[in-house]
Design a protein around this motif. Structure first.
Motif, mmCIF file in Angstrom:
data_model
loop_
_atom_site.group_PDB
_atom_site.id
_atom_site.type_symbol
_atom_site.label_atom_id
_atom_site.label_comp_id
_atom_site.label_asym_id
_atom_site.label_seq_id
_atom_site.Cartn_x
_atom_site.Cartn_y
_atom_site.Cartn_z
ATOM 1 N N UNK A 99 -1.046 9.423 -5.788
ATOM 2 C CA UNK A 99 0.286 9.815 -6.240
ATOM 3 C C UNK A 99 1.349 8.892 -5.649
ATOM 4 N N UNK A 100 2.183 8.298 -6.480
ATOM 5 C CA UNK A 100 3.268 7.462 -5.963
ATOM 6 C C UNK A 100 4.100 8.235 -4.944
ATOM 7 N N UNK A 101 4.475 7.548 -3.861
ATOM 8 C CA UNK A 101 5.086 8.224 -2.718
ATOM 9 C C UNK A 101 6.275 7.439 -2.187
ATOM 10 N N UNK A 102 7.374 8.163 -1.917
ATOM 11 C CA UNK A 102 8.531 7.588 -1.234
ATOM 12 C C UNK A 102 8.531 8.114 0.200
ATOM 13 N N UNK A 103 8.640 7.203 1.175
ATOM 14 C CA UNK A 103 8.658 7.566 2.588
ATOM 15 C C UNK A 103 10.077 7.508 3.128
ATOM 16 N N UNK A 104 10.439 8.515 3.899
ATOM 17 C CA UNK A 104 11.774 8.560 4.485
ATOM 18 C C UNK A 104 11.876 7.604 5.676
ATOM 19 N N UNK A 105 13.086 7.156 5.954
ATOM 20 C CA UNK A 105 13.345 6.281 7.103
ATOM 21 C C UNK A 105 13.082 7.023 8.407
ATOM 22 N N UNK A 106 12.618 6.286 9.441
ATOM 23 C CA UNK A 106 12.254 4.874 9.466
ATOM 24 C C UNK A 106 10.771 4.609 9.159
ATOM 25 N N UNK A 123 -6.133 0.757 -0.741
ATOM 26 C CA UNK A 123 -7.471 1.129 -1.210
ATOM 27 C C UNK A 123 -7.404 1.951 -2.487
ATOM 28 N N UNK A 124 -6.437 2.866 -2.557
ATOM 29 C CA UNK A 124 -6.310 3.770 -3.710
ATOM 30 C C UNK A 124 -5.360 3.237 -4.779
ATOM 31 N N UNK A 125 -4.755 2.082 -4.528
ATOM 32 C CA UNK A 125 -3.778 1.498 -5.462
ATOM 33 C C UNK A 125 -2.613 2.467 -5.703
ATOM 34 N N UNK A 126 -2.158 3.086 -4.617
ATOM 35 C CA UNK A 126 -1.056 4.048 -4.695
ATOM 36 C C UNK A 126 0.280 3.339 -4.501
ATOM 37 N N UNK A 127 1.199 3.436 -5.445
ATOM 38 C CA UNK A 127 2.523 2.836 -5.246
ATOM 39 C C UNK A 127 3.278 3.532 -4.112
ATOM 40 N N UNK A 266 9.147 2.764 -9.135
ATOM 41 C CA UNK A 266 7.973 2.856 -8.269
ATOM 42 C C UNK A 266 7.035 3.948 -8.746
ATOM 43 N N UNK A 267 7.593 5.099 -9.086
ATOM 44 C CA UNK A 267 6.770 6.224 -9.534
ATOM 45 C C UNK A 267 6.106 5.930 -10.883
ATOM 46 N N UNK A 268 6.691 4.997 -11.644
ATOM 47 C CA UNK A 268 6.091 4.578 -12.910
ATOM 48 C C UNK A 268 5.087 3.447 -12.734
ATOM 49 N N UNK A 269 4.905 3.002 -11.479
ATOM 50 C CA UNK A 269 3.874 2.014 -11.199
ATOM 51 C C UNK A 269 4.354 0.624 -10.856
ATOM 52 N N UNK A 270 5.683 0.446 -10.698
ATOM 53 C CA UNK A 270 6.232 -0.865 -10.330
ATOM 54 C C UNK A 270 6.950 -0.738 -8.992
ATOM 55 N N UNK A 271 6.233 -0.933 -7.876
ATOM 56 C CA UNK A 271 6.838 -0.752 -6.551
ATOM 57 C C UNK A 271 8.003 -1.696 -6.304
ATOM 58 N N UNK A 272 8.953 -1.232 -5.517
ATOM 59 C CA UNK A 272 10.142 -2.020 -5.182
ATOM 60 C C UNK A 272 9.780 -3.227 -4.324
ATOM 61 N N UNK A 273 8.823 -3.055 -3.394
ATOM 62 C CA UNK A 273 8.419 -4.114 -2.482
ATOM 63 C C UNK A 273 6.915 -4.050 -2.253
#
Length: 326
Positions: A99-106, A123-127, A266-273
């Protein structure tokens, strides 16, 4: 033809969270209409009462376990800052499931913790996405593209409005967008990382065939404008400034909308970085903390940061170990 909105799971929706800001952009708030094709359908917080209140306010379903959104959402995003020391454990089931995931700072409180998550994501190709709002300001890339006109960079300095290091000293993230991630050493001088009257961070950028090493001196204070940056080259200088509008709608549109749209991509599969950029940003952040706590503000090579070293959590015991191990 209509496209189904991304079903988003919100974690860390209670104390000291970015979620109240993001929800104004994802709903018909001050902008008058949502700016992204995402809707929060489920939420979790370590405090069930906070999750219930968030659910009531925004029409989403609170869950009683941090991993109970598996199979119910298309992506997840962490908004809280107090959960970050445990974030690599809280995110792991979702990253493991792809599942695509956004991590909070820091992002994490040790290199070992972030490495375990980044390796699983690869390994899982997770964005994955892990950013500061400053990274999305167009002023960063505009300044970067103008640098060739001033020749070889000799020094850089900047300031931003902030009263603490871990959550709201966003300036290094802006600087990475301007100069990249090749930081060789970091120092941090401050009276208090979580409630500072002054803060100075110095980044030593590595050189190459076309560029000598140079220092970027970054300052934070409650008493300076929102963001300013100046770069001195051997053929001139250039800089930029970002101010914050008193109008809430304008602030949402210019400051937070670009970050929210990058989340959607990112959630659609194109990560920001790439994943290595996330690690490098954390390494610079943690080396600064290490300089402050262990070396009295001396310049510390980033490669000397121990992988298991961690600063103290902002709220010790904020999450009981049983929550992530049960």
């Amino acid at each position: 033809m209509t496209t189904r909105k991304i079903r988003l799971g919100a974690l860390g929706v209670g104390e000291y969270s970015f979620w109240p800001i993001w929800m104004k952009a994802l709903t018909a708030g001050p902008l008058g209409a949502p700016i992204a094709a995402m809707e929060v359908t489920h939420c979790w917080d370590v405090n069930p009462e906070q999750a219930a209140a968030f659910g009531d306010q925004h029409g989403c379903e609170p869950v009683d376990r941090f991993d109970a959104m598996l199979g119910k959402v298309d992506a997840i995003a962490f908004g809280g800052l107090y959960e970050v020391p445990w974030q690599h454990l809280l995110a792991r089931p979702y990253v493991d499931a792809g599942l695509p995931t956004y991590l909070s700072r820091p992002f994490a409180y040790s290199l070992r913790d972030i490495d375990s998550l980044l390796e699983l994501a690869a390994k899982r190709h997770t964005p994955l996405m892990a950013t500061s709002v400053f990274e999305h300001f167009p002023q960063a890339t505009i300044l970067r593209d103008r640098l060739p006109a001033i020749g070889e960079v000799k020094s850089a300095f900047g300031s931003c409005h902030s009263s603490e290091y871990p959550g709201h000293f966003h300036l290094p993230s802006f600087v990475h967008r301007v100069f990249g991630y090749d930081v060789e050493a970091v120092s941090l001088l401050t009276d208090d990382a979580w409630s500072c009257a002054y803060l100075q961070q110095t980044l030593l950028f590595s050189g190459n065939d076309a560029q000598s090493p140079f220092l970027a001196s970054l300052h934070a204070s409650r008493d300076v404008p929102y963001l300013s940056m100046q770069v001195i080259g051997d053929r001139g200088s250039d800089g930029t400034e970002v101010t914050r509008s008193p109008n809430e709608g304008e602030t949402l549109y210019h400051f937070f909308a670009p970050q929210v749209m990058a989340m959607q991509l990112t959630f659609q599969g194109t990560p920001f970085q790439p994943l290595e950029a996330i690690r490098r940003k954390l390494q610079v952040f943690l080396t600064g903390y290490y300089s402050h706590l262990e070396r009295r503000g001396a310049l510390v090579p980033v490669d000397e940061l121990p992988a298991d070293w961690s600063p103290p959590p902002p709220r010790p015991g904020w999450i009981d170990d049983a929550v992530v191990k049960s």
